[in-house]
Design a protein around this motif. Structure first.
Motif, mmCIF file in Angstrom:
data_model
loop_
_atom_site.group_PDB
_atom_site.id
_atom_site.type_symbol
_atom_site.label_atom_id
_atom_site.label_comp_id
_atom_site.label_asym_id
_atom_site.label_seq_id
_atom_site.Cartn_x
_atom_site.Cartn_y
_atom_site.Cartn_z
ATOM 1 N N SER A 129 0.833 -1.211 0.000
ATOM 2 C CA SER A 129 0.000 0.000 0.000
ATOM 3 C C SER A 129 0.861 1.252 0.000
ATOM 4 C CB SER A 129 -0.924 0.001 1.220
ATOM 5 O OG SER A 129 -1.852 -1.051 1.155
ATOM 6 N N GLN A 130 1.973 1.213 0.740
ATOM 7 C CA GLN A 130 2.878 2.358 0.769
ATOM 8 C C GLN A 130 3.462 2.621 -0.619
ATOM 9 O OE1 GLN A 130 6.505 1.817 2.979
ATOM 10 N NE2 GLN A 130 6.837 4.028 3.245
ATOM 11 N N SER A 162 7.063 3.396 21.326
ATOM 12 C CA SER A 162 7.390 2.012 20.987
ATOM 13 C C SER A 162 6.557 1.527 19.811
ATOM 14 C CB SER A 162 7.143 1.106 22.205
ATOM 15 O OG SER A 162 7.982 1.468 23.278
ATOM 16 N N ALA A 163 5.274 1.841 19.827
ATOM 17 C CA ALA A 163 4.391 1.400 18.746
ATOM 18 C C ALA A 163 4.795 2.004 17.411
ATOM 19 C CB ALA A 163 2.946 1.760 19.088
ATOM 20 N N ILE A 164 5.121 3.285 17.415
ATOM 21 C CA ILE A 164 5.469 3.953 16.162
ATOM 22 C C ILE A 164 6.833 3.487 15.657
ATOM 23 C CG2 ILE A 164 5.896 6.182 15.089
ATOM 24 C CD1 ILE A 164 2.939 5.511 15.667
ATOM 25 N N ASN A 165 7.749 3.209 16.591
ATOM 26 C CA ASN A 165 9.035 2.648 16.171
ATOM 27 C C ASN A 165 8.843 1.308 15.472
ATOM 28 O OD1 ASN A 165 10.584 4.752 17.122
ATOM 29 N ND2 ASN A 165 10.979 3.823 19.121
ATOM 30 N N THR A 166 7.938 0.501 16.007
ATOM 31 C CA THR A 166 7.640 -0.789 15.378
ATOM 32 C C THR A 166 7.030 -0.593 14.002
ATOM 33 O OG1 THR A 166 7.314 -1.826 17.542
ATOM 34 C CG2 THR A 166 6.371 -2.950 15.631
ATOM 35 N N LEU A 167 6.063 0.309 13.908
ATOM 36 C CA LEU A 167 5.434 0.591 12.617
ATOM 37 C C LEU A 167 6.472 1.006 11.584
ATOM 38 C CD1 LEU A 167 2.909 1.142 10.804
ATOM 39 C CD2 LEU A 167 2.911 3.472 11.749
ATOM 40 N N ASN A 168 7.419 1.819 12.011
ATOM 41 C CA ASN A 168 8.442 2.327 11.091
ATOM 42 C C ASN A 168 9.296 1.204 10.513
ATOM 43 O OD1 ASN A 168 9.204 4.669 9.833
ATOM 44 N ND2 ASN A 168 10.677 5.292 11.380
ATOM 45 N N PRO A 209 11.364 2.957 5.444
ATOM 46 C CA PRO A 209 11.645 4.187 6.196
ATOM 47 C C PRO A 209 12.151 5.339 5.329
ATOM 48 C CG PRO A 209 13.365 2.564 6.580
ATOM 49 C CD PRO A 209 12.287 1.867 5.798
ATOM 50 N N ARG A 210 12.553 5.056 4.097
ATOM 51 C CA ARG A 210 13.022 6.133 3.220
ATOM 52 C C ARG A 210 11.905 7.099 2.864
ATOM 53 N NH1 ARG A 210 15.377 2.653 -1.575
ATOM 54 N NH2 ARG A 210 13.375 1.630 -1.133
ATOM 55 N N HIS A 211 10.676 6.642 2.991
ATOM 56 C CA HIS A 211 9.527 7.470 2.605
ATOM 57 C C HIS A 211 8.627 7.789 3.789
ATOM 58 C CE1 HIS A 211 10.907 6.568 -1.395
ATOM 59 N NE2 HIS A 211 10.769 5.274 -1.170
ATOM 60 N N VAL A 212 9.175 7.637 5.012
ATOM 61 C CA VAL A 212 8.454 7.972 6.241
ATOM 62 C C VAL A 212 9.251 9.037 6.978
ATOM 63 C CG1 VAL A 212 7.535 7.131 8.424
ATOM 64 C CG2 VAL A 212 7.505 5.634 6.414
ATOM 65 N N HIS A 213 8.591 10.118 7.336
ATOM 66 C CA HIS A 213 9.270 11.254 7.968
ATOM 67 C C HIS A 213 8.746 11.435 9.393
ATOM 68 C CE1 HIS A 213 10.670 12.454 3.931
ATOM 69 N NE2 HIS A 213 9.480 12.018 3.556
ATOM 70 N N PRO A 231 5.490 16.602 4.342
ATOM 71 C CA PRO A 231 6.099 15.771 3.300
ATOM 72 C C PRO A 231 5.349 15.915 1.978
ATOM 73 C CG PRO A 231 5.608 14.503 5.304
ATOM 74 C CD PRO A 231 4.882 15.808 5.406
ATOM 75 N N ALA A 232 5.971 15.438 0.910
ATOM 76 C CA ALA A 232 5.357 15.511 -0.414
ATOM 77 C C ALA A 232 4.231 14.496 -0.549
ATOM 78 C CB ALA A 232 6.421 15.258 -1.481
ATOM 79 N N LYS A 233 3.423 14.663 -1.581
ATOM 80 C CA LYS A 233 2.347 13.713 -1.858
ATOM 81 C C LYS A 233 2.943 12.322 -2.101
ATOM 82 C CE LYS A 233 -0.898 17.087 -3.739
ATOM 83 N NZ LYS A 233 -1.654 17.546 -4.930
ATOM 84 N N GLY A 234 2.280 11.328 -1.535
ATOM 85 C CA GLY A 234 2.766 9.955 -1.616
ATOM 86 C C GLY A 234 3.585 9.547 -0.406
ATOM 87 N N GLN A 235 4.144 10.534 0.322
ATOM 88 C CA GLN A 235 4.977 10.262 1.496
ATOM 89 C C GLN A 235 4.100 10.168 2.755
ATOM 90 O OE1 GLN A 235 8.640 10.335 1.385
ATOM 91 N NE2 GLN A 235 8.446 10.329 -0.829
#
Length: 509
Positions: free
Chosen positions: A33-34, A59-65, A70-74, A99-103
């Motif tokens: 999906s990303q 902790s939850a967000i670190n796991t999600l990342n 991660p190159r497209h998650v800010h 971030p830009a569209k899509g990010q």
């Protein structure tokens, strides 16, 4: 409203083997999906992370990342405003970081900090709560309308589970560092913080900016719940824009003149050089004065081609210290700018306190050239009037003096100047095919300008229509208006909105 937290406060859990099974299916789905969102580049996804301290948000967000590319998650973490941020409107840093569209952006310490802090007081101020709520809802509607998708995650558990989690982390030297003083204080104020959280969700839950409560006592269920919420958001189709239409921004329009585009000519200047030095001297003193140190200024120059904008700007900057101003010539947005909301590139150019930003053409391009050349839809340029009024109102609330000049040249004088440019080796670069093409749309631009004045000539950011067939007279008139505005700056306390929003941000509630 209490039912919103009921399930999370039961502290439900998920067996480790079931969590492993579900995560095994969720991880590849998230990545696919990303990548699909990156390919389409239709929307930015902002995930706002909120909840009490000590409930496992980080902790939850670190796991999600780790499950996403991660190159497209800010990670967008906001704490106490930096010097640069404190010198600009409160929403500047959030616009600046988009971030830009899509990010995808992960937002900690968001624009909710001031509202949550106020609601968590023993006696919240109803006026502040109402004000912050309206600002937040409008900001999120503006983002959604311009291609930013919002998902707001509220991490929650019972009071006992929060205390137990902190104790368990403190007992292990390898995890004790993760427990802050704020985490330890939550237990004593749990009920008040819980009430503030419920009110925050109730005041700001919208179809285009939904809150999702994440049960956080059990890390397995917590991580699976986060993954499901994010995956659902990523797969959600783009909402129709009419669904997220913000309410009109409350501004006070000035009474329109009979014909704003045909003002009486400015009286000819006697002894131009002397007058020029006089007003430049006063301008120099005014910008170095005490009253301007806590303010800033945005000068906007619009008008027909060859109206004399560049020459007027040079006479203004001749009186300024080059370290205290920036000139921004505005043209069509580049690829980076086009991948973000329309006003993003202008938010980034706002001046610090004590400084001046000069715009040679501006955010009004949307309701002028983009309208006339049909580069955007009818709905987009009509919507822009309100977006612009809201933008300028926020500048005003932050102490930024906004002065807008329309340099009006007659059609005959414009033709004369075009011909002079073509025949002069020093001015040939100034004339382009676009200039001649735009001249052929004189009446269309005139209509667009009249509509622009009618919708954006406000009490706090007025338009000044300057006849510019006589360039010297126009320059002196612009200098006079700028100087007199600076010399009569209101020295009273500025709007309470900005200082309150700029208090130290916190993840707590």
């Amino acid at each position: 409203m209490g039912h919103v937290f009921q399930f999370a406060e039961r502290d439900p859990a998920m067996p480790a083997d079931e969590a492993k099974k579900q995560i095994g299916a969720l991880r590849p789905a998230l990545l696919l999906s990303q990548y699909e969102r990156l390919r389409k580049a239709e929307q930015t996804l902002l995930i706002v992370v909120a909840g009490m301290d000590g409930v496992g948000k980080g902790s939850a967000i670190n796991t999600l990342n780790t499950w996403l590319d991660p190159r497209h998650v800010h990670s967008l973490a906001f704490g106490e405003p930096t010097e640069e941020e404190a010198m600009r409107p409160a929403m500047w840093r959030y616009w600046n970081a988009l971030p830009a569209k899509g990010q995808t952006g992960l937002v900690f310490g968001s624009w909710y900090a001031a509202l949550m802090r106020e609601l968590a007081r023993k006696k919240p101020d109803p006026e502040k709560v109402d004000l912050y709520t309206r600002l937040i809802n409008r900001f999120e509607a503006q983002l959604a309308y311009q291609g930013v998708q919002l998902l707001k995650l509220w991490f929650h558990l019972s009071a006992q589970a929060q205390a137990d989690r902190c104790s368990a982390l403190l007992a292990d030297p390898d995890t004790a560092w993760r427990v802050s003083k704020a985490d330890l204080k939550v237990h004593k104020k749990f009920n008040r913080l819980r009430k503030a959280g419920l009110e925050t969700i109730g005041l700001s839950h919208r179809r285009h900016a939904p809150w999702v409560v994440i049960p956080s006592a059990d890390p397995h269920l917590r991580d699976v719940s986060v993954a499901k919420a994010v995956l659902q958001a990523m797969r959600q189709p783009v909402l129709p824009r009419q669904v997220v239409e913000p309410q009109p921004f409350p501004v006070s329009l000035r009474q329109p003149c009979a014909s704003l585009l045909d003002p009486p000519p400015v009286q000819q200047v006697q002894d131009y050089e002397s007058q020029l030095l006089h007003w430049q001297g006063r301008l120099s003193r005014a910008v170095r004065g005490k009253a301007f140190r806590k303010r800033s200024m945005a000068l906007v120059f619009e008008g027909q081609d060859a109206a004399g904008k560049g020459g007027t700007i040079r006479r203004v900057t001749a009186a300024l210290d080059v370290r205290n101003y920036d000139i921004h010539p505005i043209s069509a947005p580049n690829a980076v700018e086009a991948a973000r909301p329309y006003l993003w590139r202008f938010w980034r150019k706002l001046p610090r306190r004590g400084d001046i930003a000069i715009f040679d053409r501006s955010w009004y391009g949307r309701v002028l050239v983009e309208r006339v050349d049909k580069l955007v839809s009818l709905a987009a340029w009509r919507r822009a009037y309100d977006e612009i009024n809201g933008f300028e109102a926020q500048l005003n609330a932050n102490g930024t003096l906004v002065l807008k000049f329309w340099l009006a040249v007659s059609r005959d004088e414009q033709l004369k100047r075009f011909q002079e440019r073509e025949n002069s080796p020093f001015k040939t670069y100034k004339i382009t095919e676009d200039d001649w093409r735009n001249r052929g749309k004189w009446n269309a631009y005139r209509t667009a300008a009249q509509d622009m004045f009618a919708h954006t000539d406000t009490e706090t950011a007025p338009w000044h229509i300057i006849p510019s067939d006589d360039k010297k007279a126009a320059r002196i008139e612009v200098l006079r208006i700028v100087v007199q505005a600076l010399e009569t700056l209101d020295k009273t306390t500025l709007d309470l909105v900005e200082p309150a929003l700029k208090e130290q941000a916190s993840d707590q509630v």
